[in-house]
Each structure stands twice: as structure tokens, then as C-alpha cells.
Design a protein around this motif. Structure first.
Motif, PDB file in Angstrom:
ATOM      1  N   LEU A 122     -10.160   0.642  -0.479  1.00 55.93           N
ATOM      2  CA  LEU A 122      -8.849   0.810  -1.116  1.00 55.93           C
ATOM      3  C   LEU A 122      -8.960   1.225  -2.574  1.00 55.93           C
ATOM      4  O   LEU A 122      -8.132   1.999  -3.066  1.00 55.93           O
ATOM      5  N   ALA A 123      -9.976   0.740  -3.281  1.00 61.35           N
ATOM      6  CA  ALA A 123     -10.157   1.128  -4.686  1.00 61.35           C
ATOM      7  C   ALA A 123     -10.436   2.624  -4.796  1.00 61.35           C
ATOM      8  O   ALA A 123      -9.871   3.304  -5.662  1.00 61.35           O
ATOM      9  N   ALA A 124     -11.290   3.149  -3.929  1.00 62.21           N
ATOM     10  CA  ALA A 124     -11.614   4.581  -3.960  1.00 62.21           C
ATOM     11  C   ALA A 124     -10.394   5.425  -3.607  1.00 62.21           C
ATOM     12  O   ALA A 124     -10.158   6.473  -4.222  1.00 62.21           O
ATOM     13  N   VAL A 125      -9.617   4.964  -2.628  1.00 62.68           N
ATOM     14  CA  VAL A 125      -8.391   5.682  -2.269  1.00 62.68           C
ATOM     15  C   VAL A 125      -7.455   5.716  -3.477  1.00 62.68           C
ATOM     16  O   VAL A 125      -6.925   6.775  -3.837  1.00 62.68           O
ATOM     17  N   ALA A 126      -7.270   4.561  -4.106  1.00 65.42           N
ATOM     18  CA  ALA A 126      -6.384   4.503  -5.275  1.00 65.42           C
ATOM     19  C   ALA A 126      -6.865   5.442  -6.377  1.00 65.42           C
ATOM     20  O   ALA A 126      -6.069   6.224  -6.921  1.00 65.42           O
ATOM     21  N   LEU A 167      -6.165   8.984  -5.883  1.00 63.29           N
ATOM     22  CA  LEU A 167      -4.740   9.289  -6.025  1.00 63.29           C
ATOM     23  C   LEU A 167      -4.250   9.109  -7.455  1.00 63.29           C
ATOM     24  O   LEU A 167      -3.054   9.231  -7.731  1.00 63.29           O
ATOM     25  N   GLY A 168      -5.176   8.794  -8.372  1.00 64.16           N
ATOM     26  CA  GLY A 168      -4.801   8.609  -9.768  1.00 64.16           C
ATOM     27  C   GLY A 168      -4.167   7.262 -10.067  1.00 64.16           C
ATOM     28  O   GLY A 168      -3.461   7.112 -11.057  1.00 64.16           O
ATOM     29  N   VAL A 169      -4.417   6.282  -9.203  1.00 69.82           N
ATOM     30  CA  VAL A 169      -3.870   4.938  -9.384  1.00 69.82           C
ATOM     31  C   VAL A 169      -5.021   4.010  -9.762  1.00 69.82           C
ATOM     32  O   VAL A 169      -6.054   3.994  -9.096  1.00 69.82           O
ATOM     33  N   ASP A 170      -4.827   3.251 -10.825  1.00 65.39           N
ATOM     34  CA  ASP A 170      -5.829   2.263 -11.219  1.00 65.39           C
ATOM     35  C   ASP A 170      -5.888   1.191 -10.126  1.00 65.39           C
ATOM     36  O   ASP A 170      -4.852   0.623  -9.762  1.00 65.39           O
ATOM     37  N   PRO A 171      -7.073   0.901  -9.586  1.00 62.61           N
ATOM     38  CA  PRO A 171      -7.180  -0.129  -8.546  1.00 62.61           C
ATOM     39  C   PRO A 171      -6.590  -1.479  -8.977  1.00 62.61           C
ATOM     40  O   PRO A 171      -6.059  -2.213  -8.138  1.00 62.61           O
ATOM     41  N   GLN A 172      -6.651  -1.784 -10.271  1.00 63.92           N
ATOM     42  CA  GLN A 172      -6.068  -3.051 -10.745  1.00 63.92           C
ATOM     43  C   GLN A 172      -4.557  -3.055 -10.540  1.00 63.92           C
ATOM     44  O   GLN A 172      -3.967  -4.098 -10.275  1.00 63.92           O
ATOM     45  N   THR A 173      -3.917  -1.899 -10.622  1.00 64.47           N
ATOM     46  CA  THR A 173      -2.480  -1.802 -10.360  1.00 64.47           C
ATOM     47  C   THR A 173      -2.191  -2.208  -8.922  1.00 64.47           C
ATOM     48  O   THR A 173      -1.217  -2.917  -8.642  1.00 64.47           O
ATOM     49  N   LEU A 174      -3.053  -1.785  -8.009  1.00 65.85           N
ATOM     50  CA  LEU A 174      -2.900  -2.156  -6.604  1.00 65.85           C
ATOM     51  C   LEU A 174      -3.117  -3.656  -6.433  1.00 65.85           C
ATOM     52  O   LEU A 174      -2.326  -4.333  -5.765  1.00 65.85           O
ATOM     53  N   LEU A 226       0.838  -1.205   0.000  1.00 62.57           N
ATOM     54  CA  LEU A 226       0.000   0.000   0.000  1.00 62.57           C
ATOM     55  C   LEU A 226       0.869   1.250   0.000  1.00 62.57           C
ATOM     56  O   LEU A 226       0.597   2.199  -0.744  1.00 62.57           O
ATOM     57  N   ASP A 227       1.920   1.264   0.817  1.00 62.22           N
ATOM     58  CA  ASP A 227       2.827   2.417   0.863  1.00 62.22           C
ATOM     59  C   ASP A 227       3.467   2.665  -0.504  1.00 62.22           C
ATOM     60  O   ASP A 227       3.537   3.793  -0.971  1.00 62.22           O
ATOM     61  N   GLU A 228       3.920   1.589  -1.129  1.00 64.40           N
ATOM     62  CA  GLU A 228       4.624   1.715  -2.403  1.00 64.40           C
ATOM     63  C   GLU A 228       3.703   2.163  -3.540  1.00 64.40           C
ATOM     64  O   GLU A 228       4.056   3.028  -4.330  1.00 64.40           O
ATOM     65  N   VAL A 229       2.508   1.603  -3.612  1.00 65.15           N
ATOM     66  CA  VAL A 229       1.607   1.891  -4.730  1.00 65.15           C
ATOM     67  C   VAL A 229       0.823   3.178  -4.510  1.00 65.15           C
ATOM     68  O   VAL A 229       0.684   3.995  -5.421  1.00 65.15           O
ATOM     69  N   LEU A 230       0.314   3.378  -3.299  1.00 64.41           N
ATOM     70  CA  LEU A 230      -0.527   4.547  -3.037  1.00 64.41           C
ATOM     71  C   LEU A 230       0.291   5.789  -2.703  1.00 64.41           C
ATOM     72  O   LEU A 230      -0.186   6.908  -2.877  1.00 64.41           O
ATOM     73  N   THR A 231       1.482   5.614  -2.191  1.00 60.07           N
ATOM     74  CA  THR A 231       2.406   6.698  -1.828  1.00 60.07           C
ATOM     75  C   THR A 231       1.795   7.736  -0.894  1.00 60.07           C
ATOM     76  O   THR A 231       2.051   8.930  -1.028  1.00 60.07           O
TER      77      THR A 231
END
Length: 188
Positions: free
Chosen positions: A117-121, A124-131, A96-101
Motif C-alpha cells: 500500500l505504501a508503494a501504491v500511495a 499516486l503522489g500520496v504520502d503513505p503517512q496520509t493513508l 483506500l478508495d478515498e485516499v488513493l482515488t
């Protein structure tokens, strides 16, 4: 003065369970230590660091040496619904630290406000699938080790990877309502 004491008591009552779930209390640390030495695979006591309760430390995928432990690891990937949206994120905190920063505290603020977690991602401009992919990758060495040892076949390894992806997808997108599935192994 009485109002301040009451407010302080209410805040403490709200913070201690979350802090324990994230492994930020001494009691949580001692609970995890005793849990991580266990070899039971019952629900919530998997024998992995964190013990299925979101305690301190990441899940040690290198400790998985049997297919039974791999089944428990996949179940652990779903998280603990008893911890609300947090689902015991401490075992996956490094990812989570690495991907969500964002900081652990910021993650708590967002989850306490009702974001999964999907909404947080997404915020932050991160695709939830990346997480999800990063979480699967972080726990896949357990599958690879059992494959290399000949404990499972290549086909079974792919099925376990798919089960791990399903579990982490559930964890990342959990709506706070749906019952946590039970993973009891591959279908015969």
C-alpha cells in the motif's frame, strides 16, 4: 481447445481466492455474514464485519463495546498475512478508495505486481503517512466510544491510538516477509 480450458482453469484458480478475499463472491458474502454474527475474539474471527478474513463490508467500529473487542480491533488492523500483500483490504476499502482515488481493480493490479500500500500511495503522489492517518482516524471512534463510556482512561486511549497507528503502519508498509505482530492489549 484443451489449451484454452487449461488456461481458463488456471485463471479461475488464481482469481477465486483473491475475489473471495475481497468479498466479490457469494460464498465470501455468506462466510462474512456468519462470521460477523460471532462473538469470538480468536485470531481471524473477531466478530467484526469482515471477520478478519477481508470479507465484504467495513469493520463496524461502533460495535466495539469492551476493551477485549478493542484489542481484537487493533489486531485486525494488522491485516491477514495469508492474503499476501492484499492483507484483506476489504475492511479498509472505503478509506483506500478515498485516499488513493483508484479503483479496487487497479489496486489489485498494483498489489498483484508486488506493490504494498505504501508503494501504491507513493506512485499516486500520496504520502503513505496520509493513508495511515486516514486509516487510524476511521477506526478511532471505537477508542473514543470506550473512553466516553469510562471503559478506558485518557492515557489508555492514547496508548490504543498509538497501537492502532503502529498496526496500520505495519499493514501499509508490509514487505511481504515480516511476521505479523500479535497485539494482546496494553502492557500493565
Amino acid at each position: 481447445m484443451k489449451l484454452r480450458t487449461t488456461v481458463a482453469a488456471l485463471l479461475l484458480a488464481a482469481v477465486v481466492p483473491v475475489a473471495a478475499a475481497c468479498g466479490t463472491t457469494a460464498e465470501a458474502a455468506s462466510t462474512s455474514t456468519s462470521t460477523s454474527t460471532s462473538t469470538s475474539t480468536s485470531t481471524g474471527d473477531t466478530g467484526f464485519a469482515g471477520g478478519g478474513r477481508g470479507g465484504p463490508g467495513a469493520v463496524d467500529v461502533s460495535s466495539v463495546t469492551t476493551e477485549e473487542e478493542l484489542v481484537a480491533l487493533v489486531q485486525e488492523a494488522y491485516g491477514d498475512a495469508g492474503l499476501d500483500l492484499h492483507r484483506g483490504h476489504q475492511p479498509v476499502q472505503d478509506v483506500l478508495d478515498e485516499v488513493l482515488t483508484i479503483s479496487h481493480d487497479e489496486l489489485h493490479v498494483r498489489m498483484d505486481a508486488g506493490q504494498n500500500l505504501a508503494a501504491v500511495a507513493e506512485d499516486l503522489g500520496v504520502d503513505p503517512q496520509t493513508l495511515v492517518d486516514a486509516l487510524v482516524e476511521s477506526w478511532s471512534p471505537a477508542i473514543d466510544d470506550l473512553l466516553a463510556a469510562g471503559t478506558i482512561t485518557e492515557d489508555e486511549a492514547e496508548q490504543y491510538r498509538a497501537a492502532l497507528e503502529e498496526a496500520f503502519t505495519f499493514r501499509v508498509t508490509w514487505d511481504g516477509e515480516e511476521a505479523t505482530p500479535t497485539f494482546s492489549g496494553l502492557d500493565a
